[in-house]
Motif scaffolding. Structure first.
Motif, PDB file in Angstrom:
ATOM      1  N   GLY A   5      -3.556   0.747  -2.900  1.00 22.95           N
ATOM      2  CA  GLY A   5      -2.642  -0.375  -2.818  1.00 22.95           C
ATOM      3  C   GLY A   5      -2.671  -1.241  -4.058  1.00 22.95           C
ATOM      4  O   GLY A   5      -3.526  -1.086  -4.939  1.00 22.95           O
ATOM      5  N   LEU A   6      -1.711  -2.170  -4.126  1.00 19.81           N
ATOM      6  CA  LEU A   6      -1.593  -3.114  -5.236  1.00 19.81           C
ATOM      7  C   LEU A   6      -1.370  -4.519  -4.686  1.00 19.81           C
ATOM      8  O   LEU A   6      -0.826  -4.695  -3.595  1.00 19.81           O
ATOM      9  CB  LEU A   6      -0.406  -2.768  -6.149  1.00 19.81           C
ATOM     10  CG  LEU A   6      -0.343  -1.391  -6.782  1.00 19.81           C
ATOM     11  CD1 LEU A   6       0.972  -1.244  -7.562  1.00 19.81           C
ATOM     12  CD2 LEU A   6      -1.531  -1.145  -7.695  1.00 19.81           C
ATOM     13  N   ALA A   7      -1.767  -5.512  -5.449  1.00 21.51           N
ATOM     14  CA  ALA A   7      -1.400  -6.903  -5.206  1.00 21.51           C
ATOM     15  C   ALA A   7      -0.957  -7.504  -6.528  1.00 21.51           C
ATOM     16  O   ALA A   7      -1.344  -7.027  -7.600  1.00 21.51           O
ATOM     17  CB  ALA A   7      -2.560  -7.688  -4.604  1.00 21.51           C
TER      18      ALA A   7
ATOM     19  N   VAL B 251       6.787  -4.417  -2.937  1.00 22.60           N
ATOM     20  CA  VAL B 251       6.933  -3.400  -1.901  1.00 22.60           C
ATOM     21  C   VAL B 251       6.874  -2.020  -2.546  1.00 22.60           C
ATOM     22  O   VAL B 251       7.168  -1.858  -3.739  1.00 22.60           O
ATOM     23  CB  VAL B 251       8.251  -3.542  -1.114  1.00 22.60           C
ATOM     24  CG1 VAL B 251       8.352  -4.924  -0.477  1.00 22.60           C
ATOM     25  CG2 VAL B 251       9.456  -3.267  -2.002  1.00 22.60           C
ATOM     26  N   SER B 252       6.513  -1.027  -1.757  1.00 23.09           N
ATOM     27  CA  SER B 252       6.407   0.342  -2.264  1.00 23.09           C
ATOM     28  C   SER B 252       7.114   1.295  -1.326  1.00 23.09           C
ATOM     29  O   SER B 252       7.401   0.976  -0.166  1.00 23.09           O
ATOM     30  CB  SER B 252       4.933   0.738  -2.406  1.00 23.09           C
ATOM     31  OG  SER B 252       4.256   0.644  -1.171  1.00 23.09           O
ATOM     32  N   HIS B 253       7.379   2.490  -1.849  1.00 23.26           N
ATOM     33  CA  HIS B 253       7.922   3.570  -1.033  1.00 23.26           C
ATOM     34  C   HIS B 253       7.411   4.886  -1.608  1.00 23.26           C
ATOM     35  O   HIS B 253       7.467   5.109  -2.814  1.00 23.26           O
ATOM     36  CB  HIS B 253       9.454   3.562  -1.020  1.00 23.26           C
ATOM     37  CG  HIS B 253      10.040   4.510  -0.015  1.00 23.26           C
ATOM     38  ND1 HIS B 253      10.109   5.865  -0.224  1.00 23.26           N
ATOM     39  CD2 HIS B 253      10.537   4.295   1.237  1.00 23.26           C
ATOM     40  CE1 HIS B 253      10.642   6.450   0.836  1.00 23.26           C
ATOM     41  NE2 HIS B 253      10.912   5.518   1.736  1.00 23.26           N
ATOM     42  N   GLY B 254       6.911   5.740  -0.732  1.00 20.14           N
ATOM     43  CA  GLY B 254       6.387   7.013  -1.196  1.00 20.14           C
ATOM     44  C   GLY B 254       5.032   6.854  -1.855  1.00 20.14           C
ATOM     45  O   GLY B 254       4.318   5.876  -1.651  1.00 20.14           O
TER      46      GLY B 254
ATOM     47  N   PHE C 210       0.843  -1.202   0.000  1.00 20.56           N
ATOM     48  CA  PHE C 210       0.000   0.000   0.000  1.00 20.56           C
ATOM     49  C   PHE C 210       0.872   1.243   0.000  1.00 20.56           C
ATOM     50  O   PHE C 210       1.898   1.310   0.676  1.00 20.56           O
ATOM     51  CB  PHE C 210      -0.927   0.003   1.217  1.00 20.56           C
ATOM     52  CG  PHE C 210      -2.236  -0.718   0.977  1.00 20.56           C
ATOM     53  CD1 PHE C 210      -3.403  -0.016   0.768  1.00 20.56           C
ATOM     54  CD2 PHE C 210      -2.264  -2.101   0.930  1.00 20.56           C
ATOM     55  CE1 PHE C 210      -4.597  -0.674   0.526  1.00 20.56           C
ATOM     56  CE2 PHE C 210      -3.449  -2.783   0.696  1.00 20.56           C
ATOM     57  CZ  PHE C 210      -4.635  -2.063   0.490  1.00 20.56           C
ATOM     58  N   PHE C 211       0.428   2.250  -0.775  1.00 17.04           N
ATOM     59  CA  PHE C 211       1.098   3.549  -0.815  1.00 17.04           C
ATOM     60  C   PHE C 211       0.631   4.436   0.332  1.00 17.04           C
ATOM     61  O   PHE C 211       1.372   5.296   0.800  1.00 17.04           O
ATOM     62  CB  PHE C 211       0.819   4.240  -2.148  1.00 17.04           C
ATOM     63  CG  PHE C 211       1.231   3.438  -3.343  1.00 17.04           C
ATOM     64  CD1 PHE C 211       2.547   3.445  -3.777  1.00 17.04           C
ATOM     65  CD2 PHE C 211       0.313   2.664  -4.039  1.00 17.04           C
ATOM     66  CE1 PHE C 211       2.943   2.700  -4.883  1.00 17.04           C
ATOM     67  CE2 PHE C 211       0.693   1.909  -5.136  1.00 17.04           C
ATOM     68  CZ  PHE C 211       2.008   1.929  -5.562  1.00 17.04           C
TER      69      PHE C 211
END
Length: 350
Positions: A144-146, A193-196, A138-139
């Motif tokens: 979010g994404l899966a 994974v995400s960032h920002g 999730f951002f």
């Protein structure tokens, strides 16, 4: 403990770690404080919210939550989740969380809660027998994404804009083609994974090369780069972690017990466009990684045979614990949790 003090004790502790596995913690250094969960489920999904609050997701449809630092854990699983394999969970506070179950066909599902797990909404149930969902990110608390292993030759991405209550499949035209045999490892909830606000990375193995995909627009378009980690049906990149949009680590190896895992860590300083082998990687397979936030150069890695710290942004790693964990997660304030087999869950004390 100060950063300098922590460095000193970790270096000293690394010299005291026994050569054989079994000892939980190297004396004098940072340590995992086990928090008994009362279950033997294997937890590969973990969401660290704060020093007091964390969520776990695991085998047998198990979802646990603590709000008192792990002194007690409450079973808050969806009522219809018996038998599901939860491998990822994202939580935003003590009440709101989204959990992902993996598997073929309808076994891949996503549930969300906004009342601490008293009730859950089934937001996604996979209806494509070719899809197999692995990880989620999730951002923020809504977006979010899966991701699924390749469907028709490309990794599939679904997105949500309402905290997991509804999901839609994103167009695949912006996703590069997968290699023959390429897939992601649902080992720690960290293959996506995400960032920002917009950056997201997808880690793979299984094929002739291990790779990391990157999107700077929340999954609409992607680029892909080879990594130096070995790849096969049992090898690849199992986890990536980023401290910002440019600096990241990748960990993995061969998940089979007793198999050597040389070159099982790499670093990037350009957002994943290029990757360099660690000068001194963890000695064995590692399935999870996280940036604690104590200092810009510190990261953690965990696996079934131990935990490692780096003070050099992933170039060199030092083992500080020999207990078994599958996944690790840290809050922005640096509160870190780990979880794994036989109901193991722990907080990091420094």
């Amino acid at each position: 403990m100060s950063f300098a003090g922590l460095c000193a004790v970790v270096v000293a502790a690394s010299l005291a770690v026994p050569a054989t596995a079994g000892a939980e913690t190297a004396r004098g250094g940072p340590e995992w404080r086990l928090t008994p969960t009362g279950t033997d489920a294997r937890f590969r999904g973990l969401a660290a919210v704060s020093e007091r609050t964390a969520w776990l997701a695991g085998s047998g449809g198990t979802v646990l939550r603590t709000t008192n630092g792990g002194r007690t854990w409450q079973n808050v699983a969806p009522s219809d989740a018996t038998g599901l394999e939860f491998r990822d969970i994202e939580a935003f506070d003590a009440k709101r969380a989204v959990v992902l179950a993996i598997g073929e066909g309808e076994a891949s599902r996503a549930y969300s809660t906004s009342d601490g797990g008293r009730t859950w909404t089934l937001g996604f149930k996979n209806d494509d027998p070719k899809a197999f969902y692995d990880c989620m990110t999730f951002f923020d608390s809504r977006h979010g994404l899966a991701m699924s292993d390749p469907v028709d030759g490309r990794f599939r991405i679904i997105s949500t804009k309402d905290a997991g209550r509804t999901w839609r499949v994103l167009p695949s035209k912006g996703m590069p083609e997968a290699l023959p045999g390429e897939f992601a490892f649902a080992a720690s909830g960290q293959c996506l994974v995400s960032h920002g606000k917009k950056d997201v990375w997808l880690a793979t193995g299984g094929a002739s090369r291990s790779r990391v995909f990157h999107s700077g627009d929340r999954g609409r378009t992607w680029t892909v780069a080879d990594t130096p980690l070995p790849s096969s049906e049992t090898q690849g990149v199992f986890s990536v972690a980023f401290r910002d949009s440019r600096h990241g680590v990748a960990v993995g190896g061969d998940y089979r017990p007793g198999q050597p895992s040389p070159n099982a860590a790499a670093t990037t300083n350009d957002g994943g466009r290029t990757w360099q082998l660690a000068d001194r990687p963890p000695a064995e397979y590692r399935s999870g990684a996280a940036w604690p936030g104590w200092a810009r150069t510190v990261a953690l890695a965990v696996g079934p045979t131990g935990s490692d710290l780096t003070f050099t942004s992933g170039r060199t790693w030092t083992r500080f614990d020999t207990g078994s964990f599958d996944t690790v997660d840290c809050t922005p304030d640096g509160d870190c949790w780990a979880a794994g087999e036989k109901g193991r869950a722990a907080r990091l004390l420094v």
